[in-house]
Design a protein around this motif. Sequence first.
Motif, PDB file in Angstrom:
ATOM      1  N   ILE A  59       3.504  10.616   4.443  1.00 16.55           N
ATOM      2  CA  ILE A  59       3.186   9.348   3.795  1.00 16.55           C
ATOM      3  C   ILE A  59       4.351   8.406   4.063  1.00 16.55           C
ATOM      4  O   ILE A  59       5.470   8.839   4.340  1.00 16.55           O
ATOM      5  CB  ILE A  59       2.936   9.507   2.268  1.00 16.55           C
ATOM      6  CG1 ILE A  59       4.138  10.133   1.569  1.00 16.55           C
ATOM      7  CG2 ILE A  59       1.661  10.280   2.014  1.00 16.55           C
ATOM      8  CD1 ILE A  59       4.041  10.119   0.053  1.00 16.55           C
ATOM      9  N   GLN A 117       0.829  -1.210   0.000  1.00 19.11           N
ATOM     10  CA  GLN A 117       0.000   0.000   0.000  1.00 19.11           C
ATOM     11  C   GLN A 117       0.866   1.265   0.000  1.00 19.11           C
ATOM     12  O   GLN A 117       0.574   2.221   0.716  1.00 19.11           O
ATOM     13  CB  GLN A 117      -0.882   0.016   1.265  1.00 19.11           C
ATOM     14  CG  GLN A 117      -1.646  -1.221   1.555  1.00 19.11           C
ATOM     15  CD  GLN A 117      -2.915  -1.305   0.753  1.00 19.11           C
ATOM     16  OE1 GLN A 117      -3.393  -0.317   0.234  1.00 19.11           O
ATOM     17  NE2 GLN A 117      -3.458  -2.502   0.639  1.00 19.11           N
ATOM     18  N   GLU A 118       1.945   1.280  -0.750  1.00 17.67           N
ATOM     19  CA  GLU A 118       2.894   2.403  -0.759  1.00 17.67           C
ATOM     20  C   GLU A 118       2.205   3.766  -0.740  1.00 17.67           C
ATOM     21  O   GLU A 118       1.222   3.981  -1.443  1.00 17.67           O
ATOM     22  CB  GLU A 118       3.783   2.333  -2.005  1.00 17.67           C
ATOM     23  CG  GLU A 118       4.834   1.241  -1.984  1.00 17.67           C
ATOM     24  CD  GLU A 118       5.963   1.464  -1.008  1.00 17.67           C
ATOM     25  OE1 GLU A 118       6.316   2.616  -0.684  1.00 17.67           O
ATOM     26  OE2 GLU A 118       6.516   0.453  -0.548  1.00 17.67           O
ATOM     27  N   GLY A 119       2.750   4.677   0.068  1.00 18.48           N
ATOM     28  CA  GLY A 119       2.276   6.045   0.075  1.00 18.48           C
ATOM     29  C   GLY A 119       1.083   6.314   0.962  1.00 18.48           C
ATOM     30  O   GLY A 119       0.463   7.366   0.860  1.00 18.48           O
ATOM     31  N   ASP A 174       3.629  14.623   2.924  1.00 18.24           N
ATOM     32  CA  ASP A 174       2.503  14.392   2.025  1.00 18.24           C
ATOM     33  C   ASP A 174       2.322  15.646   1.170  1.00 18.24           C
ATOM     34  O   ASP A 174       2.077  16.727   1.707  1.00 18.24           O
ATOM     35  CB  ASP A 174       1.237  14.105   2.840  1.00 18.24           C
ATOM     36  CG  ASP A 174       0.047  13.696   1.993  1.00 18.24           C
ATOM     37  OD1 ASP A 174       0.021  14.039   0.791  1.00 18.24           O
ATOM     38  OD2 ASP A 174      -0.852  13.037   2.537  1.00 18.24           O
ATOM     39  N   SER A 232      -0.841   6.724   4.835  1.00 17.14           N
ATOM     40  CA  SER A 232      -0.536   7.376   6.109  1.00 17.14           C
ATOM     41  C   SER A 232      -0.417   6.329   7.215  1.00 17.14           C
ATOM     42  O   SER A 232      -0.834   5.179   7.054  1.00 17.14           O
ATOM     43  CB  SER A 232      -1.646   8.363   6.470  1.00 17.14           C
ATOM     44  OG  SER A 232      -2.835   7.657   6.792  1.00 17.14           O
ATOM     45  N   ARG A 243       9.552   8.144   6.118  1.00 19.57           N
ATOM     46  CA  ARG A 243       8.384   9.020   6.231  1.00 19.57           C
ATOM     47  C   ARG A 243       8.679  10.216   5.326  1.00 19.57           C
ATOM     48  O   ARG A 243       9.724  10.833   5.441  1.00 19.57           O
ATOM     49  CB  ARG A 243       8.194   9.482   7.669  1.00 19.57           C
ATOM     50  CG  ARG A 243       7.703   8.408   8.607  1.00 19.57           C
ATOM     51  CD  ARG A 243       7.551   8.988  10.017  1.00 19.57           C
ATOM     52  NE  ARG A 243       6.893   8.066  10.906  1.00 19.57           N
ATOM     53  CZ  ARG A 243       7.502   7.453  11.916  1.00 19.57           C
ATOM     54  NH1 ARG A 243       8.780   7.661  12.163  1.00 19.57           N
ATOM     55  NH2 ARG A 243       6.820   6.634  12.700  1.00 19.57           N
ATOM     56  N   SER A 244       7.736  10.528   4.474  1.00 17.92           N
ATOM     57  CA  SER A 244       7.917  11.622   3.529  1.00 17.92           C
ATOM     58  C   SER A 244       6.743  12.579   3.658  1.00 17.92           C
ATOM     59  O   SER A 244       5.615  12.151   3.930  1.00 17.92           O
ATOM     60  CB  SER A 244       7.991  11.046   2.112  1.00 17.92           C
ATOM     61  OG  SER A 244       8.203  12.060   1.169  1.00 17.92           O
ATOM     62  N   LEU A 270       6.758   5.125   2.937  1.00 14.69           N
ATOM     63  CA  LEU A 270       7.289   4.420   1.770  1.00 14.69           C
ATOM     64  C   LEU A 270       8.306   3.380   2.222  1.00 14.69           C
ATOM     65  O   LEU A 270       9.046   3.597   3.186  1.00 14.69           O
ATOM     66  CB  LEU A 270       7.980   5.412   0.820  1.00 14.69           C
ATOM     67  CG  LEU A 270       7.106   6.540   0.293  1.00 14.69           C
ATOM     68  CD1 LEU A 270       7.966   7.633  -0.314  1.00 14.69           C
ATOM     69  CD2 LEU A 270       6.121   6.018  -0.727  1.00 14.69           C
TER      70      LEU A 270
END
Length: 140
Positions: free
Chosen positions: A91, A46-48, A83, A50, A80-81, A93
Amino acid sequence: MKEADWSLGMQLSRSYHSFKRAATKRMAEYDLTPEQFSVLSELHKQEGISQKQLALFTERDQTTVGKILDKLVKKELVIRSADPRDRRAFILLTTKAGAEVIRQLEPTLGELQQQAFSGLSKKEIKHFIKTLETIHKNVT
């Protein structure tokens, strides 16, 4: 011991703990726990998403998922990137290293699953999984 002496909870618990012990041994060389692997694996599918979404998918509370993610980030398996749609949110990854760990562990865990289903026909396995899904739905 008679079948009637075993409750559903006891049977599920015994099976879960036996399977978890076996999985833990196989994951040890990767410095992962089954809980960490399940979160990593679900995130990879489920990449990306929360942290909140990941908690829902894994049926864990957000605090627990957050602690697991902290460990996976420290191990450089997850990042953690920011959003792009919401600067206050992140989001999640999987890193290349995280994806590689999953790729390496899948055959080993597949073998463990085959071992667990040893002696059962494909029809029995399918029925067993359907039964577990029904039990889960009934008590959720």
